[in-house]
Write a protein that holds these residues in place. Structure first.
Motif, PDB file in Angstrom:
ATOM      1  N   LEU A  29       0.852  -1.096  -0.009  1.00 56.73           N
ATOM      2  CA  LEU A  29       0.106  -0.028   0.011  1.00 56.73           C
ATOM      3  C   LEU A  29       0.751   1.261   0.043  1.00 56.73           C
ATOM      4  O   LEU A  29       0.528   2.363  -0.922  1.00 56.73           O
ATOM      5  N   PRO A  30       1.844   1.517   0.711  1.00 64.69           N
ATOM      6  CA  PRO A  30       2.798   2.696   0.741  1.00 64.69           C
ATOM      7  C   PRO A  30       3.137   3.082  -0.610  1.00 64.69           C
ATOM      8  O   PRO A  30       3.121   4.050  -1.014  1.00 64.69           O
ATOM      9  N   HIS A  31       3.768   2.016  -1.167  1.00 63.33           N
ATOM     10  CA  HIS A  31       4.538   2.153  -2.577  1.00 63.33           C
ATOM     11  C   HIS A  31       3.165   2.458  -3.444  1.00 63.33           C
ATOM     12  O   HIS A  31       3.263   3.396  -4.513  1.00 63.33           O
ATOM     13  N   ALA A  32       2.120   1.765  -3.458  1.00 62.74           N
ATOM     14  CA  ALA A  32       0.986   2.137  -4.445  1.00 62.74           C
ATOM     15  C   ALA A  32       0.655   3.259  -4.199  1.00 62.74           C
ATOM     16  O   ALA A  32       0.293   4.060  -5.422  1.00 62.74           O
ATOM     17  N   LEU A  33       0.521   4.067  -3.046  1.00 63.69           N
ATOM     18  CA  LEU A  33       0.097   5.316  -2.860  1.00 63.69           C
ATOM     19  C   LEU A  33       1.040   6.276  -3.299  1.00 63.69           C
ATOM     20  O   LEU A  33       0.606   7.269  -4.167  1.00 63.69           O
ATOM     21  N   LEU A  34       2.264   6.151  -3.216  1.00 64.01           N
ATOM     22  CA  LEU A  34       3.431   6.985  -3.813  1.00 64.01           C
ATOM     23  C   LEU A  34       3.306   6.849  -5.331  1.00 64.01           C
ATOM     24  O   LEU A  34       3.622   7.793  -6.099  1.00 64.01           O
ATOM     25  N   PHE A  35       3.283   5.551  -5.874  1.00 62.27           N
ATOM     26  CA  PHE A  35       3.012   5.562  -7.243  1.00 62.27           C
ATOM     27  C   PHE A  35       2.086   6.210  -8.008  1.00 62.27           C
ATOM     28  O   PHE A  35       2.008   7.140  -9.033  1.00 62.27           O
ATOM     29  N   PHE A  36       0.832   6.289  -7.245  1.00 65.23           N
ATOM     30  CA  PHE A  36      -0.218   6.962  -7.715  1.00 65.23           C
ATOM     31  C   PHE A  36      -0.296   8.384  -7.593  1.00 65.23           C
ATOM     32  O   PHE A  36      -0.309   9.066  -8.471  1.00 65.23           O
ATOM     33  N   VAL A  37       0.328   8.857  -6.427  1.00 62.73           N
ATOM     34  CA  VAL A  37       0.454  10.464  -6.145  1.00 62.73           C
ATOM     35  C   VAL A  37       1.492  10.956  -7.209  1.00 62.73           C
ATOM     36  O   VAL A  37       1.147  12.067  -7.821  1.00 62.73           O
ATOM     37  N   PHE A  38       2.784  10.251  -7.365  1.00 66.56           N
ATOM     38  CA  PHE A  38       3.804  10.933  -7.800  1.00 66.56           C
ATOM     39  C   PHE A  38       3.731  10.371  -9.365  1.00 66.56           C
ATOM     40  O   PHE A  38       4.682  10.960 -10.157  1.00 66.56           O
ATOM     41  N   THR A  39       3.033   9.467  -9.673  1.00 67.68           N
ATOM     42  CA  THR A  39       3.377   9.184 -11.394  1.00 67.68           C
ATOM     43  C   THR A  39       1.969   8.949 -12.091  1.00 67.68           C
ATOM     44  O   THR A  39       1.791   9.675 -12.987  1.00 67.68           O
ATOM     45  N   VAL A  40       1.074   8.240 -11.421  1.00 71.89           N
ATOM     46  CA  VAL A  40      -0.096   8.094 -12.183  1.00 71.89           C
ATOM     47  C   VAL A  40      -0.919   9.505 -12.291  1.00 71.89           C
ATOM     48  O   VAL A  40      -1.423   9.908 -13.422  1.00 71.89           O
ATOM     49  N   TYR A  41      -0.912  10.040 -10.895  1.00 64.02           N
ATOM     50  CA  TYR A  41      -1.871  11.313 -11.020  1.00 64.02           C
ATOM     51  C   TYR A  41      -1.118  12.297 -11.742  1.00 64.02           C
ATOM     52  O   TYR A  41      -1.857  13.034 -12.683  1.00 64.02           O
ATOM     53  N   PRO A  42       0.018  12.732 -11.852  1.00 58.62           N
ATOM     54  CA  PRO A  42       0.499  13.721 -12.686  1.00 58.62           C
ATOM     55  C   PRO A  42       0.454  13.261 -14.083  1.00 58.62           C
ATOM     56  O   PRO A  42       0.274  14.217 -15.097  1.00 58.62           O
ATOM     57  N   LEU A  43       0.495  11.905 -14.589  1.00 57.26           N
ATOM     58  CA  LEU A  43       0.359  11.722 -15.855  1.00 57.26           C
ATOM     59  C   LEU A  43      -0.959  12.212 -16.481  1.00 57.26           C
ATOM     60  O   LEU A  43      -1.402  12.647 -17.652  1.00 57.26           O
ATOM     61  N   ILE A  44      -2.026  11.668 -15.540  1.00 57.89           N
ATOM     62  CA  ILE A  44      -3.187  11.964 -15.905  1.00 57.89           C
ATOM     63  C   ILE A  44      -3.673  13.390 -15.950  1.00 57.89           C
ATOM     64  O   ILE A  44      -4.358  14.042 -17.077  1.00 57.89           O
ATOM     65  N   TYR A  45      -3.133  14.013 -15.016  1.00 52.83           N
ATOM     66  CA  TYR A  45      -3.291  15.687 -14.976  1.00 52.83           C
ATOM     67  C   TYR A  45      -2.654  16.116 -16.091  1.00 52.83           C
ATOM     68  O   TYR A  45      -3.097  17.341 -16.648  1.00 52.83           O
ATOM     69  N   GLY A  46      -1.539  15.851 -16.598  1.00 55.42           N
ATOM     70  CA  GLY A  46      -0.475  16.324 -17.468  1.00 55.42           C
ATOM     71  C   GLY A  46      -1.440  16.174 -19.046  1.00 55.42           C
ATOM     72  O   GLY A  46      -1.426  17.352 -19.561  1.00 55.42           O
ATOM     73  N   LEU A  47      -2.076  15.076 -19.067  1.00 53.63           N
ATOM     74  CA  LEU A  47      -2.736  14.880 -20.213  1.00 53.63           C
ATOM     75  C   LEU A  47      -4.072  15.715 -20.350  1.00 53.63           C
ATOM     76  O   LEU A  47      -4.190  16.221 -21.447  1.00 53.63           O
ATOM     77  N   TYR A  48      -4.558  15.877 -19.162  1.00 52.75           N
ATOM     78  CA  TYR A  48      -5.605  17.075 -19.168  1.00 52.75           C
ATOM     79  C   TYR A  48      -5.313  18.388 -19.359  1.00 52.75           C
ATOM     80  O   TYR A  48      -5.899  19.133 -20.139  1.00 52.75           O
TER      81      TYR A  48
END
Length: 312
Positions: A29-48
């Motif tokens: 869970l800690p790695h998944a949260l960090l991966f989502f916050v610092f990788t997945v979310y920036p990618l999605i928001y950058g595409l937006y």
């Protein structure tokens, strides 16, 4: 008449259901949260951002679709002019630096694998530049190739009375300190990988080849290179990716000059975002460049992996 009795039916008592073990997921869970916050979310928001006209000071963000992506293929736009120019600069740097880095690392590994005096010392000497930050490395090589007071010009003048060469302000020559400095800076890591791979090559192969009359060149070609093929694949792919991410060396040594001749594509994307404040355009440039890198890496890995498989 004999009557066969049917076997008695036995009803199986359902056992206790197996409970889902959640303990491993809590560790992840800690790695998944960090991966989502610092990788997945920036990618999605950058595409937006790349699909809207985004301005941090303006709450209105109109949807523009692929407008900023179309600018890459519209000759009248600055994005078309500078993106493709800086992409060629980065490609040129990669084409020049990667073969030199791979060949020099392999050559040094072959030399330092031999039982020579001070082998551990020389290994440390070649590896130590890699611990420097890019800013320190850039300042060092900018000073060495300074147009007037650089160490290179001073040594050339002392030996042959040459006039100072304007390394940093001449197109073409400005690449010399960047390429040479990058090789000096990153050579030790690839050399260490090759040293580790060479230590795993069985000596019996060389002994058998020597008994069959194979020369050192033939042993290198038919034994050493095939045995090092997986490591070479890894070194080439990772070195090419690192070279395409050129930023700090050209930023510190030449600041992208002269006339943008050494400006990398990441430098231009950064300039578009933080100097020109065109955040949506920079996001589109970043996604386009990232997609190019994914395609290039997949092609490179596929070609070299096929060669490794054929050699194996």
């Amino acid at each position: 008449m004999t009557v066969t009795q049917a076997p008695p039916t036995t009803t199986r008592t359902p056992g206790p259901r197996r409970r889902l073990n959640l303990e491993p997921y809590f560790y992840l869970l800690p790695h998944a949260l960090l991966f989502f916050v610092f990788t997945v979310y920036p990618l999605i928001y950058g595409l937006y951002i790349s699909l809207h006209r985004w301005d941090p000071l303006n709450p209105q963000m109109p949807f523009v679709g692929a407008e900023f992506y179309r600018n890459l293929f519209t000759p009248d736009t600055p994005q078309f002019q500078f993106f493709w120019k800086t992409l060629w600069n980065t490609t040129f740097f990669t084409i020049v630096s990667v073969p030199l880095l791979v060949a020099a690392a392999l050559g040094l590994a072959l030399l330092l694998q031999r039982p020579i005096f001070g082998r551990a010392f020389f290994r440390a000497v070649f590896f130590m530049p890699g611990i420097l930050t890019v800013s320190v490395m850039g300042i060092l090589w900018r000073w060495m190739f300074d147009n007037q007071n650089g160490l290179v010009n001073a040594a050339a003048g002392a030996l042959s009375q040459m006039q100072p060469i304007p390394w940093l302000s001449t197109e073409g020559l400005a690449w010399v300190p960047i390429v040479v400095g990058t090789i000096w800076w990153t050579l030790g890591f690839n050399m260490t990988l090759y040293l580790a791979a060479l230590s795993n090559v069985p000596e019996s192969l060389y002994e058998a080849a020597s008994l069959d009359g194979a020369t050192r060149g033939q042993q290198f070609r038919y034994i050493t290179l095939p045995m090092l093929a997986p490591v070479t694949l890894f070194v080439v792919v990772t070195t090419a990716l690192a070279s395409f991410q050129l930023f700090g060396q050209s930023q510190v040594i030449t600041n992208g000059g002269p006339n943008r001749s050494t400006q990398s594509v990441i430098q231009y994307i950064t300039e578009e975002a933080f100097t020109n404040t065109q955040y949506s355009s920079a996001a589109a440039l970043g996604f386009a460049f990232g997609l190019m890198m994914l395609i290039l890496t997949a092609m490179q890995f596929r070609i070299m992996a096929r060669d490794v498989k054929e050699e194996g």
